[in-house]
Design a protein around this motif. Sequence first.
Motif, PDB file in Angstrom:
ATOM      1  N   THR A 129     -90.126 -91.396 -13.180  1.00 32.56           N
ATOM      2  CA  THR A 129     -91.929 -90.928 -13.004  1.00 32.56           C
ATOM      3  C   THR A 129     -92.673 -89.825 -12.241  1.00 32.56           C
ATOM      4  O   THR A 129     -93.293 -89.459 -12.307  1.00 32.56           O
ATOM      5  CB  THR A 129     -92.361 -92.493 -13.534  1.00 32.56           C
ATOM      6  OG1 THR A 129     -92.131 -92.678 -12.662  1.00 32.56           O
ATOM      7  CG2 THR A 129     -92.274 -92.681 -15.297  1.00 32.56           C
ATOM      8  N   ASP A 130     -91.491 -90.859 -11.019  1.00 32.27           N
ATOM      9  CA  ASP A 130     -92.195 -90.708  -9.815  1.00 32.27           C
ATOM     10  C   ASP A 130     -91.544 -88.391  -9.512  1.00 32.27           C
ATOM     11  O   ASP A 130     -92.923 -87.613  -8.944  1.00 32.27           O
ATOM     12  CB  ASP A 130     -91.491 -90.850  -8.441  1.00 32.27           C
ATOM     13  CG  ASP A 130     -91.668 -90.527  -7.200  1.00 32.27           C
ATOM     14  OD1 ASP A 130     -93.043 -90.574  -7.019  1.00 32.27           O
ATOM     15  OD2 ASP A 130     -90.944 -90.244  -6.637  1.00 32.27           O
ATOM     16  N   TRP A 131     -90.484 -88.295 -10.677  1.00 33.29           N
ATOM     17  CA  TRP A 131     -89.778 -87.131 -10.303  1.00 33.29           C
ATOM     18  C   TRP A 131     -91.089 -86.453 -11.310  1.00 33.29           C
ATOM     19  O   TRP A 131     -90.725 -85.044 -10.441  1.00 33.29           O
ATOM     20  CB  TRP A 131     -89.042 -86.633 -11.346  1.00 33.29           C
ATOM     21  CG  TRP A 131     -88.320 -85.266 -11.211  1.00 33.29           C
ATOM     22  CD1 TRP A 131     -87.791 -84.532 -10.682  1.00 33.29           C
ATOM     23  CD2 TRP A 131     -88.110 -84.973 -12.456  1.00 33.29           C
ATOM     24  NE1 TRP A 131     -87.072 -83.411 -11.083  1.00 33.29           N
ATOM     25  CE2 TRP A 131     -87.600 -83.681 -12.594  1.00 33.29           C
ATOM     26  CE3 TRP A 131     -88.888 -85.481 -13.856  1.00 33.29           C
ATOM     27  CZ2 TRP A 131     -87.258 -82.572 -13.543  1.00 33.29           C
ATOM     28  CZ3 TRP A 131     -89.324 -84.134 -14.831  1.00 33.29           C
ATOM     29  CH2 TRP A 131     -87.970 -83.080 -14.431  1.00 33.29           C
ATOM     30  N   ALA A 132     -91.076 -87.107 -11.995  1.00 33.28           N
ATOM     31  CA  ALA A 132     -92.261 -85.546 -13.200  1.00 33.28           C
ATOM     32  C   ALA A 132     -93.435 -85.917 -12.768  1.00 33.28           C
ATOM     33  O   ALA A 132     -93.960 -84.973 -13.025  1.00 33.28           O
ATOM     34  CB  ALA A 132     -92.885 -86.346 -14.121  1.00 33.28           C
ATOM     35  N   ARG A 133     -94.330 -86.700 -11.949  1.00 31.97           N
ATOM     36  CA  ARG A 133     -95.188 -86.519 -11.198  1.00 31.97           C
ATOM     37  C   ARG A 133     -94.972 -84.867  -9.891  1.00 31.97           C
ATOM     38  O   ARG A 133     -96.404 -84.329  -9.819  1.00 31.97           O
ATOM     39  CB  ARG A 133     -96.175 -87.683 -10.437  1.00 31.97           C
ATOM     40  CG  ARG A 133     -96.479 -88.421 -10.824  1.00 31.97           C
ATOM     41  CD  ARG A 133     -97.657 -89.888 -10.320  1.00 31.97           C
ATOM     42  NE  ARG A 133     -96.288 -90.718  -9.939  1.00 31.97           N
ATOM     43  CZ  ARG A 133     -95.380 -91.340 -10.490  1.00 31.97           C
ATOM     44  NH1 ARG A 133     -95.436 -92.192 -11.881  1.00 31.97           N
ATOM     45  NH2 ARG A 133     -94.297 -92.989 -10.663  1.00 31.97           N
ATOM     46  N   ARG A 134     -93.944 -85.678  -9.206  1.00 27.54           N
ATOM     47  CA  ARG A 134     -93.775 -84.501  -7.934  1.00 27.54           C
ATOM     48  C   ARG A 134     -93.725 -82.785  -9.101  1.00 27.54           C
ATOM     49  O   ARG A 134     -93.960 -81.944  -8.138  1.00 27.54           O
ATOM     50  CB  ARG A 134     -92.123 -84.333  -7.841  1.00 27.54           C
ATOM     51  CG  ARG A 134     -93.057 -85.633  -6.289  1.00 27.54           C
ATOM     52  CD  ARG A 134     -91.292 -86.068  -5.019  1.00 27.54           C
ATOM     53  NE  ARG A 134     -90.132 -86.619  -5.760  1.00 27.54           N
ATOM     54  CZ  ARG A 134     -89.407 -86.022  -6.611  1.00 27.54           C
ATOM     55  NH1 ARG A 134     -89.109 -85.070  -6.370  1.00 27.54           N
ATOM     56  NH2 ARG A 134     -88.493 -87.400  -7.381  1.00 27.54           N
ATOM     57  N   VAL A 135     -92.842 -82.889 -10.347  1.00 27.05           N
ATOM     58  CA  VAL A 135     -92.488 -81.559 -10.752  1.00 27.05           C
ATOM     59  C   VAL A 135     -94.478 -81.233 -11.029  1.00 27.05           C
ATOM     60  O   VAL A 135     -94.831 -80.154 -10.626  1.00 27.05           O
ATOM     61  CB  VAL A 135     -92.295 -81.308 -12.498  1.00 27.05           C
ATOM     62  CG1 VAL A 135     -92.615 -80.454 -12.658  1.00 27.05           C
ATOM     63  CG2 VAL A 135     -90.822 -81.532 -12.177  1.00 27.05           C
ATOM     64  N   VAL A 136     -95.495 -81.804 -11.670  1.00 24.59           N
ATOM     65  CA  VAL A 136     -96.223 -81.570 -11.792  1.00 24.59           C
ATOM     66  C   VAL A 136     -97.690 -81.033 -10.432  1.00 24.59           C
ATOM     67  O   VAL A 136     -98.191 -79.827 -10.524  1.00 24.59           O
ATOM     68  CB  VAL A 136     -97.426 -82.664 -12.713  1.00 24.59           C
ATOM     69  CG1 VAL A 136     -99.161 -82.142 -12.880  1.00 24.59           C
ATOM     70  CG2 VAL A 136     -96.907 -82.946 -14.017  1.00 24.59           C
ATOM     71  N   ILE A 137     -97.170 -82.283  -9.972  1.00 20.91           N
ATOM     72  CA  ILE A 137     -97.710 -81.285  -8.374  1.00 20.91           C
ATOM     73  C   ILE A 137     -97.660 -80.143  -8.176  1.00 20.91           C
ATOM     74  O   ILE A 137     -98.627 -78.983  -7.304  1.00 20.91           O
ATOM     75  CB  ILE A 137     -97.971 -82.397  -6.919  1.00 20.91           C
ATOM     76  CG1 ILE A 137     -98.518 -84.275  -8.161  1.00 20.91           C
ATOM     77  CG2 ILE A 137     -97.914 -81.716  -5.796  1.00 20.91           C
ATOM     78  CD1 ILE A 137     -98.502 -84.811  -6.924  1.00 20.91           C
ATOM     79  N   GLU A 138     -95.908 -80.091  -8.353  1.00 21.33           N
ATOM     80  CA  GLU A 138     -95.693 -78.388  -7.958  1.00 21.33           C
ATOM     81  C   GLU A 138     -96.019 -77.520  -8.677  1.00 21.33           C
ATOM     82  O   GLU A 138     -95.732 -76.290  -8.421  1.00 21.33           O
ATOM     83  CB  GLU A 138     -94.181 -78.429  -8.018  1.00 21.33           C
ATOM     84  CG  GLU A 138     -92.975 -77.479  -7.329  1.00 21.33           C
ATOM     85  CD  GLU A 138     -91.745 -77.179  -7.821  1.00 21.33           C
ATOM     86  OE1 GLU A 138     -90.788 -76.635  -9.268  1.00 21.33           O
ATOM     87  OE2 GLU A 138     -91.062 -78.820  -7.568  1.00 21.33           O
TER      88      GLU A 138
END
Length: 369
Positions: A129-138
């Motif tokens: 879930t942390d990885w997915a949040r970073r992708v969205v922010i990216e």
Amino acid sequence: MHETLERICELQPQYSAENTPAMQERGRLVRGNLKTEIDGLRSRLTRALGPFGGDLLVEASDGIGRKTELPWVRFCSRNMSPNPTEGFYCVTHFSTDGSAVHVTAGCGSSRFHKGSSVPLPDHELDAQTDWARRVVIEEFGTLVPFDDPADFGAKRALPISFQRATAISHRIAYSDIRATDFGELFDQAARRLRPIYAAQAIGRDLTDADQRELEVASALNPLIRTSGRQGYGLSAPARRAVEKRAMDVASQFLRSNGYGVRDTSSSSPFDFEATLGGTRIKVEVKGTTSDRADGILMTANEVKLHQTEKGNTALIIVSSIRLSEKDGDYSGSGGTIEWLLGWDIDEWLHEPTAFRMTRPAMTKDLSTS
């Protein structure tokens, strides 16, 4: 849709695991009305998901057998998330006290590992879930408007896992349901799911070890099907571009830290001999497009080197390398470096991933028997 969402919220405080009249009504609304209403947005959601919208799946559940605290309706790419335990998807949840509707994107509770899907322990689920949040922010520069806490009031184990598996969430209070454009909100959620799928399609959510295992598994069994991974695998030119970028980043890092550097990659089971103040160390470099640097694949000779010369070796991992291609030529850019000097290989877990099987020499000519 507004009336359906309001009524489901009103029924939530009457939750029972038994199939009471209130739960029967809730089930009809979730699995019937709301699923149909979201499915009615199919053309819009398909556009928002772009290349991942052609196999749009919409499904709903209020519990299998006993009723669940958190009924849901989800939409996704069928290929990227064939069932609720795999992949990422957008899902609508309801607070257990009926106070709100939550439009979210989250993941299932398993991932690809060692050739198959395995259940995720809590720390792995948190990492996903942390990885997915970073992708969205990216992609968007922010999580807004999907930056609300994933707290739906769940008290039972499975619904609590739904909360934990939520990467991004937008909360709509019961009093605001009528004023909310849910078509626009679902469209926004789908547009955030799209870059997550794009990153998964090139293996950014897998460790380097899992990436390479998947390539090996696909080569050994072309019929293998793992959600979102059909056709995945770097070509030989792409792999060489990743490795070259990693070597360039590692060499520059070593030189900037005062080391003399000699490239030994063509003749030794390590990539650089680095010298500083009369001390020589043997440096292994691993490059990957993965955003995760917690799993790598090593050859038997590489493992032997780090075990027998422990204290005199180092490991450099260059992750998050990005590939670009023009007319069949690949180049790498970016990369996040991790420098492990005096790396103790025995502090990491060792797992066999494949076995070389060799027929033993025959001691008797069977053709004459």
